[in-house]
Design an enzyme around this catalytic site. Structure first.
Site, short mmCIF file in Angstrom:
data_model
loop_
_atom_site.label_atom_id
_atom_site.label_comp_id
_atom_site.label_asym_id
_atom_site.label_seq_id
_atom_site.Cartn_x
_atom_site.Cartn_y
_atom_site.Cartn_z
CB SER A 65 1.52 3.35 -3.05
OG SER A 65 1.50 1.95 -3.00
N1 SAH Z 1 -1.69 -0.80 -0.39
C1 SAH Z 1 -0.75 -0.54 0.67
C2 SAH Z 1 0.68 -0.57 0.21
C3 SAH Z 1 1.12 -1.94 0.05
S1 SAH Z 1 2.83 -2.32 0.05
C4 SAH Z 1 -1.01 0.77 1.37
O1 SAH Z 1 -1.90 1.51 0.97
O2 SAH Z 1 -0.32 1.05 2.35
C5 SAH Z 1 2.60 -4.01 -0.46
C6 SAH Z 1 2.05 -4.91 0.61
O3 SAH Z 1 1.76 -6.16 -0.01
C7 SAH Z 1 3.03 -5.18 1.73
O4 SAH Z 1 2.44 -4.88 2.95
C8 SAH Z 1 3.30 -6.68 1.58
O5 SAH Z 1 3.52 -7.33 2.81
C9 SAH Z 1 2.03 -7.17 0.92
N2 SAH Z 1 2.14 -8.46 0.22
C10 SAH Z 1 3.21 -8.95 -0.44
N3 SAH Z 1 2.90 -10.16 -0.98
C11 SAH Z 1 1.61 -10.44 -0.61
C12 SAH Z 1 0.73 -11.54 -0.83
N4 SAH Z 1 1.11 -12.63 -1.52
N5 SAH Z 1 -0.53 -11.47 -0.32
C13 SAH Z 1 -0.92 -10.39 0.39
N6 SAH Z 1 -0.13 -9.33 0.64
C14 SAH Z 1 1.12 -9.35 0.15
#
Ligand code: SAH
Length: 241
Positions: A94
């Site tokens: 993000s």
């Molecule tokens: N917080 C992260 C950014 C996340 S991007 C950082 O600091 O880098 C969103 C992430 O959520 C992705 O890696 C995606 O694979 C994950 N995601 C999507 N659906 C999900 C679910 N149901 N459970 C866990 N993770 C999930």
């Protein structure tokens, strides 16, 4: 001696020019600029978010965590730009402003236990780990979750525990949580996450479709909830197994 001084200066200039960008001091300077940028953005968006100024503890955490260690090597020169970056598997780390905003909205105490859904790069988890007692983070894509876990260990973030799984279901074994942060967008608030929030706990979550509203949901002492819309955002969708 003038000639010697001149030679010495040439050597120093040469050393500076060839110094690898990996220098810790170089990144510390970039990080300070990033903190300035997000501070300015907080001021400029105050009328929308209701937050004109981030808590100094939040800014200190942003100034401490080496974001360049959480982005792909080829993106390292953009690590401290105030923008999201691709981290592979069609996922993103993000924008720093959003990381700070969501962290601020969680309103953490040092004794708090926090759940994160969407580990991604592990960067947000690292920021949270400096403000909470324990961070639990779930990632659904195994390669990302494993890479983040290794990275967090290598960098010494010992109070972050990760697992591979579907965060829609929360992490019952460690519930309830003082705070829950969801960094992928569902189209409704996952009921399990509400269940796993402590009374007086807060959840920060983007809810919607292509664009979403960032919500803060608070659980009252009697178990009922209230939610507040903060700002429109765009996260990757929350996926299910
Ligand atoms: N917080 C992260 C950014 C996340 S991007 C950082 O600091 O880098 C969103 C992430 O959520 C992705 O890696 C995606 O694979 C994950 N995601 C999507 N659906 C999900 C679910 N149901 N459970 C866990 N993770 C999930």
């Amino acid at each position: 001696t003038m000639k010697r001084l001149f030679l010495l200066m040439l050597l120093l200039v040469g050393a500076a020019a060839t110094e690898p960008v990996q220098s810790g001091e170089y990144f510390a300077t970039e990080r300070r600029q990033m903190v300035k940028d997000i501070t300015e953005m907080a001021t400029n968006t105050a009328s929308v978010t209701g937050i004109g100024k981030f808590a100094s503890l939040v800014l200190e955490a942003m100034e401490e965590v080496p974001r360049h260690e959480f982005v792909p090597r080829e993106k390292i020169s953009a690590a401290y730009k105030n923008r999201p970056l691709q981290i592979g598997h069609r996922q993103t780390i993000s924008q720093p402003f959003i990381v700070a905003l969501m962290t601020e909205l969680l309103n953490l105490k040092g004794t708090d236990r926090v759940l994160e859904v969407g580990t991604g790069s592990g960067y947000q988890a690292a920021v949270l780990s400096l403000l909470a007692a324990q961070v639990y983070s779930i990632e659904i894509i195994p390669e990302l979750g494993e890479a983040a876990q290794n990275n967090l260990r290598r960098l010494g973030y010992a109070n972050v525990q990760t697992k591979i799984g579907d965060g829609y279901l929360g992490w019952p074994a460690h519930a309830p949580f003082d705070g829950i942060i969801v960094t992928a967008a569902p189209d409704h608030i996952p009921p399990a996450l509400i269940d796993q929030l402590k009374p007086n706990g807060r959840m920060v979550i983007p809810v919607g479709g292509f664009t979403q509203d960032l919500l803060v949901l608070t659980k009252r002492a009697d178990g009922t909830t209230i939610s507040e819309t903060i700002v429109p955002v765009r996260f990757v969708p929350l996926t299910r197994d």
